[in-house]
Write a protein that holds these residues in place. Structure first.
Motif, PDB file in Angstrom:
ATOM      1  N   LEU A 190       1.414   4.954 -13.883  1.00 47.13           N
ATOM      2  CA  LEU A 190       1.753   4.515 -12.525  1.00 47.13           C
ATOM      3  C   LEU A 190       0.468   4.257 -11.728  1.00 47.13           C
ATOM      4  O   LEU A 190      -0.461   5.072 -11.743  1.00 47.13           O
ATOM      5  N   CYS A 191       0.442   3.111 -11.055  1.00 49.87           N
ATOM      6  CA  CYS A 191      -0.781   2.650 -10.389  1.00 49.87           C
ATOM      7  C   CYS A 191      -0.474   2.432  -8.904  1.00 49.87           C
ATOM      8  O   CYS A 191       0.351   1.589  -8.553  1.00 49.87           O
ATOM      9  N   LEU A 192      -1.113   3.194  -8.016  1.00 49.90           N
ATOM     10  CA  LEU A 192      -0.834   3.103  -6.572  1.00 49.90           C
ATOM     11  C   LEU A 192      -2.108   2.743  -5.812  1.00 49.90           C
ATOM     12  O   LEU A 192      -3.170   3.309  -6.050  1.00 49.90           O
ATOM     13  N   ASP A 193      -1.967   1.784  -4.895  1.00 47.07           N
ATOM     14  CA  ASP A 193      -3.108   1.371  -4.065  1.00 47.07           C
ATOM     15  C   ASP A 193      -3.001   2.009  -2.682  1.00 47.07           C
ATOM     16  O   ASP A 193      -1.928   1.997  -2.067  1.00 47.07           O
ATOM     17  N   TYR A 194      -4.117   2.526  -2.198  1.00 47.03           N
ATOM     18  CA  TYR A 194      -4.175   3.106  -0.857  1.00 47.03           C
ATOM     19  C   TYR A 194      -5.216   2.354  -0.048  1.00 47.03           C
ATOM     20  O   TYR A 194      -6.302   2.047  -0.548  1.00 47.03           O
ATOM     21  N   VAL A 195      -4.875   2.070   1.199  1.00 49.18           N
ATOM     22  CA  VAL A 195      -5.823   1.389   2.079  1.00 49.18           C
ATOM     23  C   VAL A 195      -6.702   2.458   2.749  1.00 49.18           C
ATOM     24  O   VAL A 195      -6.264   3.589   2.946  1.00 49.18           O
ATOM     25  N   PRO A 201     -10.200  -3.880  -1.504  1.00 54.71           N
ATOM     26  CA  PRO A 201      -9.807  -2.705  -2.298  1.00 54.71           C
ATOM     27  C   PRO A 201     -10.120  -1.408  -1.549  1.00 54.71           C
ATOM     28  O   PRO A 201     -11.196  -1.264  -0.963  1.00 54.71           O
ATOM     29  N   GLY A 202      -9.182  -0.493  -1.564  1.00 55.43           N
ATOM     30  CA  GLY A 202      -9.408   0.834  -0.979  1.00 55.43           C
ATOM     31  C   GLY A 202      -9.609   1.833  -2.105  1.00 55.43           C
ATOM     32  O   GLY A 202     -10.589   1.773  -2.837  1.00 55.43           O
ATOM     33  N   VAL A 203      -8.633   2.739  -2.273  1.00 56.39           N
ATOM     34  CA  VAL A 203      -8.659   3.671  -3.408  1.00 56.39           C
ATOM     35  C   VAL A 203      -7.389   3.432  -4.215  1.00 56.39           C
ATOM     36  O   VAL A 203      -6.292   3.375  -3.662  1.00 56.39           O
ATOM     37  N   THR A 204      -7.542   3.250  -5.525  1.00 57.31           N
ATOM     38  CA  THR A 204      -6.386   3.092  -6.410  1.00 57.31           C
ATOM     39  C   THR A 204      -6.283   4.341  -7.270  1.00 57.31           C
ATOM     40  O   THR A 204      -7.297   4.818  -7.796  1.00 57.31           O
ATOM     41  N   VAL A 205      -5.082   4.876  -7.385  1.00 57.58           N
ATOM     42  CA  VAL A 205      -4.859   6.097  -8.176  1.00 57.58           C
ATOM     43  C   VAL A 205      -3.978   5.732  -9.371  1.00 57.58           C
ATOM     44  O   VAL A 205      -2.875   5.209  -9.194  1.00 57.58           O
ATOM     45  N   ILE A 206      -4.487   5.977 -10.582  1.00 59.37           N
ATOM     46  CA  ILE A 206      -3.722   5.702 -11.805  1.00 59.37           C
ATOM     47  C   ILE A 206      -3.370   7.034 -12.458  1.00 59.37           C
ATOM     48  O   ILE A 206      -4.270   7.837 -12.773  1.00 59.37           O
ATOM     49  N   MET A 259       0.834  -1.199   0.000  1.00 56.68           N
ATOM     50  CA  MET A 259       0.000   0.000   0.000  1.00 56.68           C
ATOM     51  C   MET A 259       0.873   1.255   0.000  1.00 56.68           C
ATOM     52  O   MET A 259       1.862   1.332   0.729  1.00 56.68           O
ATOM     53  N   ALA A 260       0.477   2.224  -0.817  1.00 57.57           N
ATOM     54  CA  ALA A 260       1.255   3.455  -0.928  1.00 57.57           C
ATOM     55  C   ALA A 260       0.966   4.403   0.234  1.00 57.57           C
ATOM     56  O   ALA A 260       1.664   5.379   0.437  1.00 57.57           O
ATOM     57  N   GLY A 261      -0.093   4.114   0.983  1.00 57.41           N
ATOM     58  CA  GLY A 261      -0.461   4.996   2.093  1.00 57.41           C
ATOM     59  C   GLY A 261      -1.882   4.699   2.508  1.00 57.41           C
ATOM     60  O   GLY A 261      -2.487   3.748   2.026  1.00 57.41           O
ATOM     61  N   SER A 262      -2.405   5.519   3.407  1.00 53.97           N
ATOM     62  CA  SER A 262      -3.779   5.272   3.841  1.00 53.97           C
ATOM     63  C   SER A 262      -4.612   6.542   3.739  1.00 53.97           C
ATOM     64  O   SER A 262      -4.080   7.658   3.742  1.00 53.97           O
ATOM     65  N   ILE A 263      -5.911   6.336   3.612  1.00 55.28           N
ATOM     66  CA  ILE A 263      -6.866   7.432   3.418  1.00 55.28           C
ATOM     67  C   ILE A 263      -7.859   7.378   4.567  1.00 55.28           C
ATOM     68  O   ILE A 263      -8.487   6.340   4.790  1.00 55.28           O
ATOM     69  N   PRO A 264      -8.011   8.466   5.326  1.00 59.60           N
ATOM     70  CA  PRO A 264      -8.940   8.411   6.463  1.00 59.60           C
ATOM     71  C   PRO A 264     -10.408   8.451   6.020  1.00 59.60           C
ATOM     72  O   PRO A 264     -10.779   9.203   5.116  1.00 59.60           O
ATOM     73  N   ALA A 265     -11.214   7.621   6.667  1.00 62.90           N
ATOM     74  CA  ALA A 265     -12.666   7.624   6.428  1.00 62.90           C
ATOM     75  C   ALA A 265     -13.345   8.209   7.654  1.00 62.90           C
ATOM     76  O   ALA A 265     -12.949   7.910   8.783  1.00 62.90           O
TER      77      ALA A 265
END
Length: 672
Positions: free
Chosen positions: A609-614, A598-603, A323-329
């Motif tokens: 470049l494809c990064l997954d965030y939890v 799956p969280g948020v993926t940024v392409i 994971m490239a990082g995390s996103i607060p909900a």
């Protein structure tokens, strides 16, 4: 715990009645309980369970057929029909089957067998009654009433019944060990390895307790007073494999049920099962399959026992690389407690800045689960969202009741609803105009006028679909809606498209060149630079896709272009998507990699470049299910507003996300 066997017998009977499994003995053993019909999702779940167990048992019998004697010991067998099926198929020439369960379960089963001619004839008339803990004894079938957690008593009873430690033995534990205290189930696994020089052990049970589906699953079993005890110590397939290898077994392979279905079931059989009855609960089916595993352990077997070798080589798709990082909900302040926002399969659309319309779906209205008839409007005032329920003014109040439709906003006062379904066999819902007053806002919302669109014949097929996408595009300065993919009552997956000119909705032929994307539904589609970005989806054979395509405007028409992503996008479907400053954001969805959700993926659309965030859910006190949801991107706040989501969690109950959630993307969308 004993009650779980009865309910599973009913589900197996219902699956057999619909042709999922061929087993005429289930009904005889289910007794009076057998008459309830279960939902298609439950049928599939019990099909895959029966198939996995049968696959491994028959493999054991095949590999040992040249040996003089073998035996099968089914632990916690309940009202299972395994012995009768194998005997009927002529597969037990030199094999004795022992079944063990609680004394009262074993007694009930013994009584049933004695009462039913068809069953007692197969076992052969033994003349004598069962003695003590041995409730039934035939030449090649012994039924024992003993508590599995009392190991010394189990050992004594098996010896008395004639179990032979020196011959190849298959142990079966089908959703059994998990109900025992870990120390006792571990002791049982180790005892089997230590006392039987040539042995195989087959396990089918639950896994992944901590993700949203797993939490709903755990809660269900706790409420039934049959808690799943193995899960805390053995939460995933790798832990289960280590468990067996550490307790005296020399070989152990394990697969979750998505992998088993894809790799060990022939393609024609997959298709047969997929077409047995109308079905549209893909998300819940794949989540159920990622939360159950089949394990095959062995020791001392020559040749070695490896029933879980894939019969087809499916390319192993890598899961998220890290994971490239995390996103607060965060829960959306002031929107909690509005039942109409608890729904799935709905559609939300931004009508104008800070005003969102949510329509359709399945959810909660007046304390009941139903298809949602009313619309909901969310609007933002002084930094806070508020929501109100809006009635529809239409000749037929049922028009709004649909799932998996699209809504496209053509102006501040006009939107178009395309397709959708009420049930998987009731789908011809056509198109609707939604008309709003000029002065419309959520502090004083008027009714929405709903009118049926009378379509030209050429456009009708565009509306006879659901799980499709509708995207606004421009061609030569004119506005069009691009309707793509989805599924219909006749076709499980569609790959066609329509250009509908707005506002008159005439179908226009526009040339499209380039490699045509494979058919898909439950994908995402976003407008970008006059064209459309299509990502993911569920393809033919119900397999998630990881491709991303751009439909790009050329001088004389459009062209499909593949967008290469690196690392490759993990295949997924039932996600939502947005574009912001050259980045494609994919939100949630379902994938086959059970180690995470799956969280948020940024392409990055320039570099691929494809990064997954939890998603960090520590501030939510309920499981956040990010499939069948809708999301609205708010560019000024760099926030996503997620509305609804969830579904029927197999037989564990329906989970609806109780309130809308905001995901703050400011840390990952830093403007360059």
């Amino acid at each position: 715990v004993q009650g779980t066997g009865g309910s599973s017998a009913v589900s197996k009977c219902s699956a057999a009645a619909r042709g999922y499994i061929q087993d005429r003995f289930l009904q005889l053993l289910a007794g009076r309980r057998r008459r309830r019909r279960r939902a298609p999702l439950i049928h599939r779940g019990y099909y895959i369970r029966a198939r996995a167990v049968d696959h491994c048992v028959q493999d054991f019998l095949l590999k040992t057929q040249s040996l003089p004697r073998t035996q099968i010991l089914s632990l916690g067998a309940g009202f299972d029909s395994l012995y009768f099926r194998l005997k009927d198929m002529g597969l037990l020439h030199h094999t004795v089957v022992y079944e063990v369960d609680f004394p009262n379960v074993a007694c009930q089963k013994a009584t049933l067998i004695k009462r039913m001619k068809e069953l007692s004839a197969l076992v052969g008339d033994t003349g004598g009654e069962g003695l003590g803990v041995i409730t039934f004894s035939g030449e090649d079938y012994k039924l024992l009433g003993v508590d599995l957690s009392e190991l010394s008593e189990l050992e004594r009873t098996l010896e008395e019944a004639g179990l032979n430690n020196e011959i190849p033995t298959l142990f079966i534990a089908e959703v059994v060990l998990t109900y025992m205290e870990n120390t006792r189930s571990d002791a049982l696994i180790q005892w089997a390895a230590e006392h039987f020089p040539q042995a195989c052990f087959l396990v089918y049970e639950q896994v992944h307790p901590e993700d949203p589906f797993g939490r709903v699953m755990q809660q269900h079993f706790s409420q039934l007073n049959s808690a799943l005890r193995s899960l805390a110590r053995y939460p995933d397939c790798e832990a289960q494999q280590r468990r067996f290898l550490g307790k005296g077994w020399t070989e152990c392979s394990v697969m979750d049920m998505n992998e088993f279905f894809t790799c060990c079931i022939p393609e024609d059989e997959q298709q047969r099962v997929q077409t047995l009855e109308p079905f549209d609960e893909y998300e819940e089916w794949h989540l159920k399959c990622s939360h159950y595993f089949v394990l095959a352990a062995s020791k001392g077997m020559e040749p070695s026992w490896t029933p879980l070798l894939p019969s087809v080589t499916v390319p192993r798709r890598a899961g998220p690389g890290g994971m490239a990082g995390s996103i607060p909900a965060a829960v959306c302040a002031r929107l909690s407690g509005i039942p109409g926002l608890r729904r799935y399969g709905h559609h939300s659309v931004l009508i104008k800045p800070n005003v969102i319309l949510t329509t359709g779906g399945f959810g909660e209205e007046n304390g009941q689960h139903c298809r949602m008839r009313n619309f909901h409007v969310l609007s933002k005032h002084a930094g806070y969202w508020k929501a109100v329920c809006v009635t529809q003014n239409s000749p037929d109040k049922r028009w709004g009741e649909r799932l998996y439709h699209t809504v496209s906003c053509l102006s501040d006062t006009l939107a178009l609803v395309i397709g959708g379904r009420t049930s998987p066999s009731s789908t011809g819902l056509g198109m609707l105009w939604l008309k709003f007053p000029e002065t419309w806002n959520a502090s004083d919302p008027d009714e929405v006028a709903v009118e049926h669109v009378s379509l030209q014949p050429a456009v009708e097929a565009a509306a006879l679909r659901w799980r499709h996408s509708t995207t606004e595009i421009t061609f030569k300065g004119e506005q069009y809606l691009f309707v793509y993919g989805g599924r219909s009552a006749l076709e499980p997956v569609l790959g066609d498209w329509y250009f509908l000119r707005t506002p008159e909705l005439s179908s226009t032929a526009i040339a499209v060149e380039g490699p045509v994307p494979e058919s898909r539904h439950s994908h995402s589609a976003c407008s970008w630079e006059g064209g459309v970005l299509i990502a993911g989806g569920l393809g033919a054979a119900e397999q998630p896709l990881g491709s991303v395509f751009l439909l790009r405007e050329l001088e004389h028409g459009f062209q499909w272009q593949t967008i290469e992503t690196h690392p490759p996008l993990v295949p997924r479907y039932s996600h939502t998507a947005h574009v912001h400053e050259g980045k494609l954001l994919l939100v949630g969805g379902v994938w086959f990699h059970a180690s995470s959700v799956p969280g948020v993926t940024v392409i990055d659309l320039m570099t691929g470049l494809c990064l997954d965030y939890v998603i960090n859910v520590e501030h939510l006190d309920w499981p956040l299910m990010l499939h069948n949801h809708s999301s609205i991107f708010l560019p000024n706040e760099k926030e996503l507003l997620v509305i609804g989501g969830g579904g029927n969690c197999f037989s564990f109950g329906t989970h609806l996300n109780p309130e809308p959630v905001t995901l703050s993307l400011s840390s990952i969308l830093i403007s360059h």
